[in-house]
Design a protein around this motif. Sequence first.
Motif, mmCIF file in Angstrom:
data_model
loop_
_atom_site.group_PDB
_atom_site.id
_atom_site.type_symbol
_atom_site.label_atom_id
_atom_site.label_comp_id
_atom_site.label_asym_id
_atom_site.label_seq_id
_atom_site.Cartn_x
_atom_site.Cartn_y
_atom_site.Cartn_z
ATOM 1 N N LYS A 1 -0.149 15.938 6.437
ATOM 2 C CA LYS A 1 -0.383 14.885 5.456
ATOM 3 C C LYS A 1 0.958 14.322 5.006
ATOM 4 N N THR A 2 1.138 13.024 5.188
ATOM 5 C CA THR A 2 2.382 12.372 4.789
ATOM 6 C C THR A 2 2.060 11.143 3.950
ATOM 7 N N TYR A 3 3.027 10.718 3.166
ATOM 8 C CA TYR A 3 2.882 9.501 2.368
ATOM 9 C C TYR A 3 3.502 8.350 3.129
ATOM 10 N N GLU A 4 2.702 7.326 3.356
ATOM 11 C CA GLU A 4 3.135 6.144 4.091
ATOM 12 C C GLU A 4 2.939 4.916 3.205
ATOM 13 N N ASP B 1 5.415 8.883 9.535
ATOM 14 C CA ASP B 1 5.156 8.095 10.743
ATOM 15 C C ASP B 1 6.350 7.244 11.169
ATOM 16 N N SER C 1 8.075 5.615 4.982
ATOM 17 C CA SER C 1 7.487 6.899 4.618
ATOM 18 C C SER C 1 8.181 7.412 3.361
ATOM 19 N N SER D 1 0.822 -1.212 0.000
ATOM 20 C CA SER D 1 0.000 0.000 0.000
ATOM 21 C C SER D 1 0.852 1.256 0.000
ATOM 22 N N SER E 1 -0.285 5.324 0.902
ATOM 23 C CA SER E 1 -1.412 6.172 1.281
ATOM 24 C C SER E 1 -0.930 7.558 1.669
ATOM 25 N N HIS E 2 -1.806 8.507 1.475
ATOM 26 C CA HIS E 2 -1.559 9.909 1.859
ATOM 27 C C HIS E 2 -2.452 10.160 3.061
ATOM 28 N N LYS E 3 -1.852 10.180 4.255
ATOM 29 C CA LYS E 3 -2.699 10.223 5.437
ATOM 30 C C LYS E 3 -2.214 11.254 6.441
ATOM 31 N N GLY E 4 -3.079 11.552 7.388
ATOM 32 C CA GLY E 4 -2.757 12.478 8.447
ATOM 33 C C GLY E 4 -3.868 13.486 8.645
ATOM 34 N N VAL E 5 -3.989 14.011 9.845
ATOM 35 C CA VAL E 5 -5.010 15.000 10.160
ATOM 36 C C VAL E 5 -4.430 16.397 9.971
#
Length: 139
Positions: free
Chosen positions: A61-64, A126, A88, A52, A54-58
């Motif tokens: 925003k980071t790519y994991e 992360d 990351s 996977s 994903s572009h996540k975060g509140v």
Amino acid sequence: MESESFGSKVKRTTKKVIRVIIITLVIAAIGIFSFYYWGTYDEGFKSGRIISISHKGVIFKTYEGKINLETFGALKGASPIAESFDFSVEKGNDALIKDLSDAALNGEHVNLHFIKRYAAFPWRGDTKYFAVRVERLSK
């Protein structure tokens, strides 16, 4: 002409000493932060299939990403054990993100080159592991 009192000389000297201590602490803090922020502890690569991206975060925003590694047990004929490796991708590395996404969608086997930093910062990712390059291997 009156000379300065002993008390005012002590106050001035104390202020100078405190100022020097504060400046020294600020410089040391900047140096330590820089070391942890830009310093690289380890580098290498992992081989497997990208599970996977994903572009996540509140707030940040980071790519994991996650890569599935296949490790084989010590017993002959044993089935591979599924093991994954989280990583990351630094912001602004759009070409790498696209390559990783394409490899994940196509189920390609890849060599993921990474660096490990001393510390993780929330605006960077992360994990302490950052993908720097991906080699897409033919099936």
